[in-house]
Design a protein around this motif. Structure first.
Motif, PDB file in Angstrom:
ATOM      1  N   TYR A   1       3.539  10.765  -4.147  1.00  9.73           N
ATOM      2  CA  TYR A   1       3.721  10.222  -2.921  1.00  9.73           C
ATOM      3  C   TYR A   1       4.756   9.362  -2.433  1.00  9.73           C
TER       4      TYR A   1
ATOM      5  N   ARG B   1      -3.196   6.244  -1.773  1.00  8.62           N
ATOM      6  CA  ARG B   1      -5.076   6.491  -2.033  1.00  8.62           C
ATOM      7  C   ARG B   1      -4.949   7.210  -4.021  1.00  8.62           C
TER       8      ARG B   1
ATOM      9  N   PRO C   1       3.324   8.616   5.676  1.00 10.69           N
ATOM     10  CA  PRO C   1       1.644   8.899   5.237  1.00 10.69           C
ATOM     11  C   PRO C   1       1.255   7.769   5.178  1.00 10.69           C
ATOM     12  N   ALA C   2      -0.090   8.193   5.052  1.00 18.10           N
ATOM     13  CA  ALA C   2      -0.947   6.737   4.909  1.00 18.10           C
ATOM     14  C   ALA C   2      -1.268   6.320   4.127  1.00 18.10           C
ATOM     15  N   ALA C   3      -1.016   4.889   4.131  1.00 20.02           N
ATOM     16  CA  ALA C   3      -1.331   4.721   2.236  1.00 20.02           C
ATOM     17  C   ALA C   3      -1.656   5.369   0.768  1.00 20.02           C
TER      18      ALA C   3
ATOM     19  N   PRO D   1       0.995  -1.053   0.122  1.00 24.55           N
ATOM     20  CA  PRO D   1      -0.207  -0.174   0.189  1.00 24.55           C
ATOM     21  C   PRO D   1       1.449   1.271   0.156  1.00 24.55           C
ATOM     22  N   ASP D   2       2.374   1.411   0.098  1.00 23.94           N
ATOM     23  CA  ASP D   2       2.452   2.152   0.202  1.00 23.94           C
ATOM     24  C   ASP D   2       3.569   2.221  -0.706  1.00 23.94           C
TER      25      ASP D   2
ATOM     26  N   VAL E   1       7.005   9.992   1.349  1.00 25.43           N
ATOM     27  CA  VAL E   1       7.210   8.908   1.751  1.00 25.43           C
ATOM     28  C   VAL E   1       9.474   8.786   2.510  1.00 25.43           C
TER      29      VAL E   1
END
Lengths: 444, 444
Positions: free
Chosen positions: B344, B363, B359-361, B304-305, B348
């Protein structure tokens, strides 16, 4: 179709005869400056014209070096021939390769086994670069005559900088950053100046491991000066200007060897990974096709009215012929000369069709010579008037934009030149068509 | 350089370490939309970035079909990567082909036998067109991923008309004037519409023996509708618009054979000399390099990352990976998705360097889908807002000009589009790089 050997009428013939069986058939081979000018000047006459070229485009050769140096896109110096002639219903454009002439049968032979019958034939097939009997040099020292030549040279120049960036051996790196142009005519001078500016102005901020200022550009000429066709003081000015741009001009030195490692001239072996050939041309083989006399470069020796000796229905014009100017010197192989010849041949055909007296023998009028030296200077030799420097550059630029085909090209070329001047950015720095993409499909 | 396997430090490594031995080394493979976005978002961080690409240029793939259809020049959709990044001294651009990853040694392997040590690796190596296990179709049905693909397709389309002009057999002529596009995603739709307009608006006045209006353009799709990723009413609108341009849309029919003679689908054998492949892609082999799980198209399944499972220092982004969007559907292989992933990953890396929480996964946010249908219509699916027709075309055009790189390109592309609209003239109708020029030198 009345050609005696047309037992099986070929496709092109059949199509042409279906359209205009009664008209005088003019077949023109070659859509360069000479061939196109002949087509344009034959407008309005009762003729059916077929223009044959093995390429689909007319190429503006005077700016081809700008494609090779990443300044212009291929589509800014080339236009589809049939698009140029779309408003001429009397002209059929044929993408085909001519391979010979059956002069007795009045027939042009094509590579598909077919042919085209003509009443009048105009050969405007041009020339290609030549290596003075050393064709084995060609893989190492490409010349500059076609769009593919230009993208090949562009790829090699740009790849040399890329490889230098990765190279750690100083000697190899120096060889990668050494560029040799053989021949100091206009093309050689323009290439040398532009490559020097590429290294000096455009590329420095882009590289991290090499200093592109250290690139060396050699312009090697067998004769005693650059731009031999120009007045001596303009030659001297051009040489000084090139040297100011960092070009190392070597005069009086014929190149005796070209290899993958570099060039040899005199006693010197110069390590250089990029060699560009701008010396000498060889005419297309029309003299061979016709068994006609030719000079050492294969140029057909035409009669004073540009016909092939003994063949009044065959004209030959442009870079594939040799003829003397009024001053006794040979007519130069430049666009204006080819255009004048195309115009003259159209006049002769017009007079014949009207039953009028033939025009006087062809007389070349030299309008002038122009060469760019880098992005801000040029030399212009109009004979009595000689110009050099920035003003000459503006005249050079305006003249070239004027002679381009179509407003669209004029606008985009102007935009690209503006960017080179204002930002040192060159628009077409693309490495394409090399062995690089390993996943290129094989063509059927 | 501390890489344990760097017995002989390689060129690229040595150069990179000489510049910034203390910084966190980020190596990015691929200068497409994802890779470049990551570079741009890493600006200002204490990192030393090396961007590796086997091509020297970033390619604006959304407009590649315009090169294939003679509407734009190659240099209007591609820019040298190192020129784009010239103002980033923290970035070294390397023209090199990556051939694998030694993940344990934290080393990217290059085709010259060398390698690059990394602290963080970002794989953004994209995808290529694929033939569903029928690679033998590729010579007959080229795809559209590189500049060379585009000039190949352009040459084939233009040569088909040229050969039809010379052909006398009506059956052969019809096959030459039949164009098949396989796959009705955005690229297929855009190709079909543009080829239909080329035949209908641009070419008619240029030919004498053929009526280019008679050219047939087939768009063959295995699925039930064109533009499957769009809302159904937009699909229906696109299909109707294509059919109004003369495109014959065939749905629900997978192609079962491609040969030099044409395509087979269902029971039908369609004689066609020009086939273009716009169906299906295959990811670059990064999953193989890493022994990581992949889907059927070879796309690496990332965490997810966006890291490679079990390798927190290796990210993979763009067309070479598969990951689900919040709606459960796979993230589409389009430029905005790759850019969001690049952004993204930069976030990270930034968080890691600052010791902040990750950070959150990732999206994916779908901004919208745009496709041009011919020169005056488009469909736009923004989710809630759906547009079609002339207004959509203007938004399409402005959006694409906005995303081009540099004012120079924006100006020249605008000029070229203006000419297509006002004059039906397409700027780049060049047949190049084929077997045509017989005197092409062999490269060393």
């Amino acid at each position: 179709m009345t050609s005696p050997i047309a037992v099986q009428p070929q496709a092109a013939d059949a199509a042409a005869s279906a359209r205009a069986p009664e008209r005088h058939r003019v077949v023109i081979v070659g859509g360069g400056f000479g061939g196109l000018e002949a087509v344009q000047r034959l407008s309005g006459l009762p003729v059916a014209i077929t223009l044959v070229d093995r390429r689909n485009h007319h190429l503006f050769q005077p700016l081809l070096y700008q494609v090779a140096t990443a300044s212009l896109a291929t589509s800014e110096v080339a236009w589809p021939i049939r698009s140029i002639l779309r408003r001429r219903p009397d002209v059929t454009t044929l993408l085909a390769t001519a391979i010979g002439v059956d002069a007795d049968a009045h027939r042009l032979l094509l590579d598909d086994g077919g042919g085209l019958s003509y009443d009048t034939l105009i050969l405007a097939t041009g020339a290609r670069h030549a290596y003075f009997g050393h064709d084995e040099w060609e893989p190492f020292a490409p010349g500059l005559k076609t769009l593919e030549d230009a993208t090949t040279v562009r790829r090699r120049i740009l790849l040399a900088f890329e490889r230098a960036e990765r190279e750690t051996d100083p000697e190899q790196q120096a060889a990668l950053l050494t560029f040799v142009i053989v021949g100091a005519g206009p093309t050689g001078v323009e290439l040398a100046g532009t490559i020097a500016e590429l290294a000096r102005d455009t590329l420095p901020p882009d590289f991290r491991n090499i200093d592109t200022h250290k690139a060396r550009v050699f312009l090697i000429e067998a004769g005693p000066r650059v731009l031999a066709g120009y007045a001596e003081d303009l030659s001297a000015y051009a040489q000084r200007s090139l040297e100011r741009l960092g070009v190392e001009v070597v005069l009086g030195q014929p190149v005796s060897e070209c290899t993958a490692d570099g060039v040899t001239y005199g006693d010197r072996q110069l390590a250089a990974r990029t060699i560009i050939w701008a010396a000498g041309v060889k005419a297309s083989p029309v003299a061979e096709w016709l068994g006609a006399p030719a000079d050492r470069a294969g140029r057909l020796m035409v009669a004073p009215d540009l016909t092939v000796p003994g063949r009044p229905d065959i004209f030959a014009i442009g870079d594939t012929v040799t003829i003397s100017a009024p001053d006794g010197k040979p007519v130069p192989g430049i666009a204006p000369a080819a255009k004048q010849q195309g115009r003259y041949v159209a006049e002769v055909i017009k007079a014949r069709l009207r039953g009028e007296a033939a025009p006087a023998a062809f007389r070349y009028k030299h309008a002038g010579s122009l060469a760019q030296i880098g992005k801000r200077l040029a030399v212009i030799d109009f004979g009595r008037i000689k110009l050099r420097g920035a003003l000459a550059w503006w005249i050079w630029g305006i003249a070239h934009i004027y002679f381009l085909i179509g407003l669209r090209t004029r606008l985009t070329v102007a935009v690209n030149w503006l960017w080179i001047h204002a930002r040192n950015q060159r628009s077409a720095r693309l490495i394409t068509q090399g062995r690089n993409p390993p996943d290129r499909p094989v063509e059927p």
